[in-house]
Design an enzyme around this catalytic site. Structure first.
Site, PDB file in Angstrom:
ATOM      1  N   LYS A  61       0.845  -1.201   0.000  1.00  0.00           N
ATOM      2  CA  LYS A  61       0.000   0.000   0.000  1.00  0.00           C
ATOM      3  C   LYS A  61       0.877   1.246   0.000  1.00  0.00           C
ATOM      4  O   LYS A  61       1.459   1.618   1.017  1.00  0.00           O
ATOM      5  CB  LYS A  61      -0.922   0.042   1.220  1.00  0.00           C
ATOM      6  CG  LYS A  61      -2.062   1.018   0.972  1.00  0.00           C
ATOM      7  CD  LYS A  61      -2.581   1.731   2.198  1.00  0.00           C
ATOM      8  CE  LYS A  61      -1.738   2.854   2.676  1.00  0.00           C
ATOM      9  NZ  LYS A  61      -1.716   4.064   1.842  1.00  0.00           N
ATOM     10  N   GLU A  81      10.229   1.574  10.153  1.00  0.00           N
ATOM     11  CA  GLU A  81      11.164   2.627   9.728  1.00  0.00           C
ATOM     12  C   GLU A  81      10.444   3.951   9.931  1.00  0.00           C
ATOM     13  O   GLU A  81       9.623   4.352   9.109  1.00  0.00           O
ATOM     14  CB  GLU A  81      11.526   2.443   8.246  1.00  0.00           C
ATOM     15  CG  GLU A  81      12.193   1.117   7.921  1.00  0.00           C
ATOM     16  CD  GLU A  81      13.645   1.067   8.357  1.00  0.00           C
ATOM     17  OE1 GLU A  81      14.233   2.114   8.681  1.00  0.00           O
ATOM     18  OE2 GLU A  81      14.201  -0.040   8.385  1.00  0.00           O
ATOM     19  N   CYS A 115      13.532  11.346   6.100  1.00  0.00           N
ATOM     20  CA  CYS A 115      13.674  10.940   7.505  1.00  0.00           C
ATOM     21  C   CYS A 115      15.116  11.143   7.948  1.00  0.00           C
ATOM     22  O   CYS A 115      15.400  11.321   9.117  1.00  0.00           O
ATOM     23  CB  CYS A 115      13.275   9.475   7.653  1.00  0.00           C
ATOM     24  SG  CYS A 115      14.122   8.419   6.477  1.00  0.00           S
ATOM     25  N   GLU A 171      10.343  16.924  14.035  1.00  0.00           N
ATOM     26  CA  GLU A 171      10.860  16.695  12.682  1.00  0.00           C
ATOM     27  C   GLU A 171      10.342  17.829  11.781  1.00  0.00           C
ATOM     28  O   GLU A 171       9.127  18.010  11.650  1.00  0.00           O
ATOM     29  CB  GLU A 171      10.343  15.331  12.207  1.00  0.00           C
ATOM     30  CG  GLU A 171      11.015  14.807  10.973  1.00  0.00           C
ATOM     31  CD  GLU A 171      10.522  13.405  10.597  1.00  0.00           C
ATOM     32  OE1 GLU A 171       9.357  13.057  10.906  1.00  0.00           O
ATOM     33  OE2 GLU A 171      11.299  12.663   9.975  1.00  0.00           O
TER      34      GLU A 171
END
Ligand code: NAP
Length: 489
Positions: free
Chosen positions: A186, A262, A296, A393
């Site tokens: 997906k 992850e 990331c 982040e």
């Protein structure tokens, strides 16, 4: 000005499949379609199938049915399929890069780099498919033998984010195919096109029906929840935010699924006073600006020795200020748009928060007016400790620079986060380099370089950046179970 013509864009958009891929067939989604947007213009590129819960279940039915035959498929042939797909991707890298730039926004040159990086996982795991081995040993007491074998985990659910539309998929699909697992994939609803193209390429490369099934959907929770709860599923591999990762991990606990997570990052970039400042600045541009800061692995905060902090910040501001911002297909563009208005608003909010608390913008600090979701490359100094962007982040082209007094302070600041994906260290002192690498609480370190991604290396984090490794010899282990046979001899 663009070297890409409108008909070229149209051609690749016409070529990409827009349906669900289930049990070797392309079929419509039961919930109709949804639009995929060009983040540089805000306009619709194409509409793709929107899957229902039943469609997702059909995908798992196909993966479960194909499982036993695929697990017994000759490893060499599994590898050859991956190898053929690798060759096809490389042959069509320009078209695939264009498709990626259209859906995700990054400059063509960077899309080409991701196409090559993404393809490399298929080549790497094509080579690993034939190196799945076991052990035969004498029991320490001399009586009996210990036999171990490695077997595919079984049907996997692979969920990927929008920021690297191809590579985040091939990092999972490559080892799953090599190991003999079947799968439901997906991709993110914002950027499903590169993965749809990958499914087509794998189909054309001879992947048997049911091995890979691809579902695009607007309601990810509703479509994926029942699959995670289905006892036939054996593994969930997820790349995305820590917030969603935690939710999925809770859901996966009911069936004790094998997991790879992850998740998000908050990478520190440390520059010591003995570093070559120009090469540190060069590394910083890569670590910060690759993927428009939407990685990331993006350097989220720059910790620089006090004696060189001003020089570093000014040089970095010079480089970032000179970068051309625009649609990723235009000549010379180095910074594309952010993925959508939400992401841009979040970046603006974090910069406003820092400036409101006393930070100064050496360059940038603003969103751009007009179509698309552009944000100017930004360098901030005098950033106070309580500024949100030091702990959250950023996922955008914003570089906060802070000074430090000594090595201990630098390490403490770098580790002062719940995340632990990657850190960057610049120093010319070998002893210091290794000392600091050992003390950093991250899964990866870039030592005197601003990028760590490499298909031959184990990519992954610790702490709230997740667990599991993708790439390298470790990558295929995520898709294998070890069985031990106690042999009476
Ligand atoms: P996200 O919002 O967590 O979404 C990731 C994927 O999960 C998408 O496919 C999304 O589908 C799906 N999803 C969301 N909610 C779900 C649910 N309840 N059930 C099942 N699936 C669900 O992350 P993102 O915004 O796409 O990606 C950015 C994040 O990914 C950042 O935090 C970044 O650091 C992280 N990331 C980590 C790595 C790494 O290797 N550590 C690599 C790249 C990115 P929809 O598209 O439908 O929402």
């Amino acid at each position: 000005m663009s070297t890409i013509s409108a008909p070229e864009e149209q051609k690749i958009l016409e070529t990409v499949p827009k349906q669900l891929y289930i049990d070797g067939e392309w079929r419509d989604g039961s919930k109709g379609t949804f639009s995929v947007e060009d983040p540089a213009t805000g306009e619709t590129l194409v509409d793709v199938a929107d899957a229902s819960e039943d469609d997702a279940k059909a995908a798992l039915d196909a993966a479960a049915a194909a499982g036993p035959e695929w697990a017994a498929y000759p490893p060499r042939e599994r590898g050859e399929i991956l190898r053929r797909a690798f060759e096809t991707i490389i042959k069509h890298e320009d078209e695939l890069a264009l498709l990626m730039t259209l859906e995700m926004g990054k400059p063509l040159k960077e899309s080409k780099a991701e196409v090559a990086y993404g393809a490399e996982f298929l080549r790497w795991f094509s080579e690993q498919a034939v190196r799945i081995e076991g052990r035969y040993a004498t029991s320490p007491n001399g009586q009996g033998r210990l036999l171990t074998m490695q077997q595919p985990v079984g049907p996997c659910l692979l969920i990927t984010p929008w920021n690297f539309p191809l590579a985040m998929g091939t990092r999972k699909v490559g080892p799953a195919i090599a190991a003999g697992c079947t799968m439901v994939v997906k991709p993110a609803q914002l950027t499903p096109l590169s993965m749809l193209m990958l499914a087509k390429i794998l189909e054309d490369s001879g992947l048997p029906k049911g091995v890979l099934n691809l579902v695009t959907a607007t309601s990810s929770g509703e479509t994926m929840g029942p699959l995670i709860a289905d006892p036939r599923l054996r593994k969930l591999s997820f790349t995305g935010s820590t917030e969603v990762g935690k939710k999925l991990m809770a859901q996966a606990s009911d069936n004790l699924l094998r997991l790879s997570m992850e998740l998000g990052g908050n990478a520190p970039f440390i520059v010591f006073d003995d570093a070559d400042i120009d090469s540190a600045v060069q590394g910083a541009v890569i670590a910060k600006m690759r993927n428009i800061g939407e990685a990331c692995t993006a350097a989220n905060r720059f910790h620089v020795a006090g004696s060189v902090a001003d020089e570093f910040a000014e040089k970095l501001a010079g480089k970032l200020g000179a970068m051309k911002v625009g649609r990723g297909t235009d000549d010379g563009v180095e910074v594309g748009p952010l993925i959508d208005d939400n992401q841009r608003s979040k970046v603006s909010e974090l910069v406003e928060d820092a400036v409101g608390r006393g930070a100064k913008a050496l360059v940038g600090g603003h969103a751009r007016d007009g179509a698309g979701y552009f944000y100017d490359p930004t360098v901030l100094t005098d950033v106070p400790d309580d500024a949100r962007l030091l702990s959250e982040e950023i996922f955008g082209p914003v570089a906060p620079v802070k000074g430090f007094a000594d090595e201990d302070e630098a390490i403490a600041a770098a580790n002062d986060t719940e995340f632990g994906l990657v850190a960057y260290v610049f120093t010319s002192d070998l002893k210091r380099a290794l000392r600091v690498c050992e003390k950093l609480e991250t899964g990866m370190v870039g030592l005197n370089q601003g990028m760590v991604s490499n298909a031959a290396a184990p990519f992954g984090g610790i702490k709230q950046s997740g667990f599991g490794r993708e790439g390298g010899p470790e990558g295929i282990e995520e898709y294998l179970e070890t069985k031990y046979v106690a042999v009476n001899l």
